[in-house]
Design an enzyme around this catalytic site. Structure first.
Site, PDB file in Angstrom:
ATOM      1  N   GLU A 168      -6.241 -12.766 116.863  1.00  0.00           N
ATOM      2  CA  GLU A 168      -6.036 -12.762 118.323  1.00  0.00           C
ATOM      3  C   GLU A 168      -6.185 -11.363 118.925  1.00  0.00           C
ATOM      4  O   GLU A 168      -5.292 -10.872 119.619  1.00  0.00           O
ATOM      5  CB  GLU A 168      -4.656 -13.356 118.659  1.00  0.00           C
ATOM      6  CG  GLU A 168      -4.541 -14.801 118.252  1.00  0.00           C
ATOM      7  CD  GLU A 168      -3.277 -15.520 118.738  1.00  0.00           C
ATOM      8  OE1 GLU A 168      -2.347 -14.856 119.222  1.00  0.00           O
ATOM      9  OE2 GLU A 168      -3.251 -16.759 118.631  1.00  0.00           O
ATOM     10  N   GLU A 287      -5.408 -22.000 114.142  1.00  0.00           N
ATOM     11  CA  GLU A 287      -4.014 -22.179 114.578  1.00  0.00           C
ATOM     12  C   GLU A 287      -4.003 -23.322 115.577  1.00  0.00           C
ATOM     13  O   GLU A 287      -4.606 -23.211 116.652  1.00  0.00           O
ATOM     14  CB  GLU A 287      -3.458 -20.917 115.242  1.00  0.00           C
ATOM     15  CG  GLU A 287      -3.142 -19.808 114.261  1.00  0.00           C
ATOM     16  CD  GLU A 287      -2.396 -18.640 114.905  1.00  0.00           C
ATOM     17  OE1 GLU A 287      -1.584 -18.861 115.829  1.00  0.00           O
ATOM     18  OE2 GLU A 287      -2.649 -17.490 114.471  1.00  0.00           O
TER      19      GLU A 287
END
Ligand code: AHR
Length: 494
Positions: A168, A287
């Site tokens: 991320e 995720e």
């Protein structure tokens, strides 16, 4: 619904049933590892947890983060335990004791029959740490880092095949967050040398943290423009929740996942076209899950303790239904999504919970995941579906029926996964299975509950469990079943 065994979306990659364990909360310490627990083995791994993880048949587990990895020095977690440092983990504001590191996690993964999917730190570290870690893990011997691994008691390389290039990196919360250009360049250079150390590895570049990021779309395009030749997959992350307590809107949120996947696949293909590229960039949805129950309570947890109870979402029945819809959505995109990781696996937004010194149990979401992992291996089939629809706060034309089928040619089994999103009425399910002659129902599993907020706990671990009493029938190549209101169904035929 109409199915034909020749109309295949793709053979489902087994890594579709992956999961994720981060050094976060009680995932590692008090989760998979608790020396002194009655079920702990000689390395301190809880066997009760291993037993539940094995039941899920998770073939790959992402590690060690997550946000944690962007501040992690992997060297802290190797060698004699007594000389490993305690560090502040700035991602989750905890103290990391480093009792578990690369080698111990690889050992645990072996015990649950899973591969490790390793993330490197591209927040505070870079190319050098990345290539050294590949050498430590995968090089047989005869070099500084491989010989160090051997001196730590691991003669054989871990041979980790799948690696992600940071985590991320677009998020302002990330340690060492970057612009798309900065990240794209760093990921490219790290990827190059990692593959020079081990040309067999596959690499996942970071996509956006979620589709609401202000840079979503442009981030993917810029990163791929730079890294296209050096990476194999692009990542997607998404978490869903029902803070507004709106059941119908909540169950429609898998439509958001569907459009997210379509958009990212289009961007990958745009860059492919622009570069006259030959290879296709596949997707790693590494995720995904429900995450919202624990957000308020986590704000009250004091910083700088070891393994505080962070992100301990207690999942209810409606969460299991959404997880079922999300799993069906992933299977529908099995031509592009080759890796998917339920985030996470133990205690932290997880299908498996433990109490300290006590038991381990399955949360509601454990069941749809286990069913799809057990019976969703094979060829995902295109399904022509006609269903009544509804509108909700954020979505229009939401089909009451969410469904997909997987055909396993090896054992000649056909499995239909189906959710009835209708909160009040059963749904008459009719499925033409024209090319599956003489097939019979072998099982119709159902997950249903009168109380959509029902949960499993240490004291009542079996409040929400599937039963075998579905009413599916087959006659003349047509399956019929009355799907209970708001239910998850697994119809197995052979
Ligand atoms: O899975 C929990 C966290 O969610 C991860 O650390 C991070 O990557 C994401 O924001």
């Amino acid at each position: 619904m109409i199915l034909d065994k020749n109309l295949i979306i793709a053979n489902v990659d087994k890594r579709m049933f992956g999961s994720f364990i981060e050094h976060l909360g009680r995932a590692i310490y008090g989760g998979i590892y608790e020396p002194g627990h009655p079920s702990a083995d000689e390395m301190g791994f809880r066997q009760d947890v291993i037993h539940l993880v094995k039941h899920l048949q998770v073939p790959i587990v992402r590690y060690p983060g997550g946000n944690f990895v962007s501040g992690y020095n992997w060297e802290d977690g190797i060698g004699p335990r007594e000389s490993r440092p305690r560090r502040l983990d700035l991602a989750w504001r905890t103290v990391e004791p480093n009792e578990i590191g690369t080698n111990e996690f690889a050992e645990w993964a072996k015990r649950v029959n899973a591969e490790v999917y390793m993330a490197i730190n591209l927040g505070t570290r870079g190319i050098d740490a990345a290539r050294n870690l590949v050498e430590y893990c995968n090089h047989p011997s005869g070099s500084y880092w491989s010989d160090l691994r051997i001196s730590h008691g691991y003669q054989k390389p871990h041979n980790i095949k799948t690696w992600c290039l940071g985590n991320e990196m677009d998020g302002p919360w990330q340690i060492g967050a970057k612009t798309a250009y900065e990240y794209g360049r760093l990921a490219t250079e790290a990827a190059k040398v990692m593959k020079w150390v081990d040309p067999e590895i596959e690499l996942v570049a970071c996509g956006s943290s979620n589709s609401s990021m202000p840079t979503f779309g442009q981030w993917e395009a810029t990163v791929l423009d730079l890294a296209y030749d050096h990476v194999d997959y692009l990542s997607l992350h998404s978490y869903y929740g029902n803070p507004e307590n709106d059941f119908s809107n909540y169950l429609a949120k898998s439509l958001d996942m569907d459009s997210f996947i379509k958009t990212v696949a289009s961007i990958c293909d745009y860059i492919k076209g622009k570069k006259h590229g030959k290879k296709t960039i596949h997707l790693a949805f590494d995720e995904w899950n429900v995450w919202y129950h624990s957000r308020e309570q986590d704000k009250k947890i004091k910083p700088w303790s070891i393994a505080p109870p962070l992100l301990q979402d207690v999942y209810n029945f409606e969460d299991a239904l959404l997880v079922g819809c999300l799993l069906i959505t992933l299977l529908k995109h099995s031509d592009r999504v080759k890796i998917a990781c339920l985030a996470q696996l133990v205690n932290v937004i997880a299908p498996i919970m433990t109490s300290d010194r006590g038991t381990a149990w399955a949360q509601t979401i454990f069941y749809p995941f286990a069913h799809v992992s057990h019976y969703g291996r094979g060829a995902a089939l295109h399904a022509v579906i006609s269903s009544p629809v509804y509108d909700s706060k954020d979505f229009t034309d939401v089909p009451y029926l969410e469904s997909i089928a997987v055909y396993n040619e090896g054992n000649e089994e056909l499995t239909i996964f189906a959710v009835n999103r209708n909160p009040a009425e059963p749904l008459l399910f009719e499925c033409d299975i024209r090319s599956f002659t003489d097939y019979r129902i072998i099982q119709h599993l159902v997950l249903e509950h009168e109380d959509i907020k029902a949960v499993n706990t240490a004291i009542f671990p079996n409040r929400v469990v599937p039963h075998n009493g579905g009413n599916a029938q087959v006659q003349d190549e047509e399956v019929t079943a009355l799907l209970s209101k708001r239910s998850w169904n697994v119809i197995r035929l052979k």
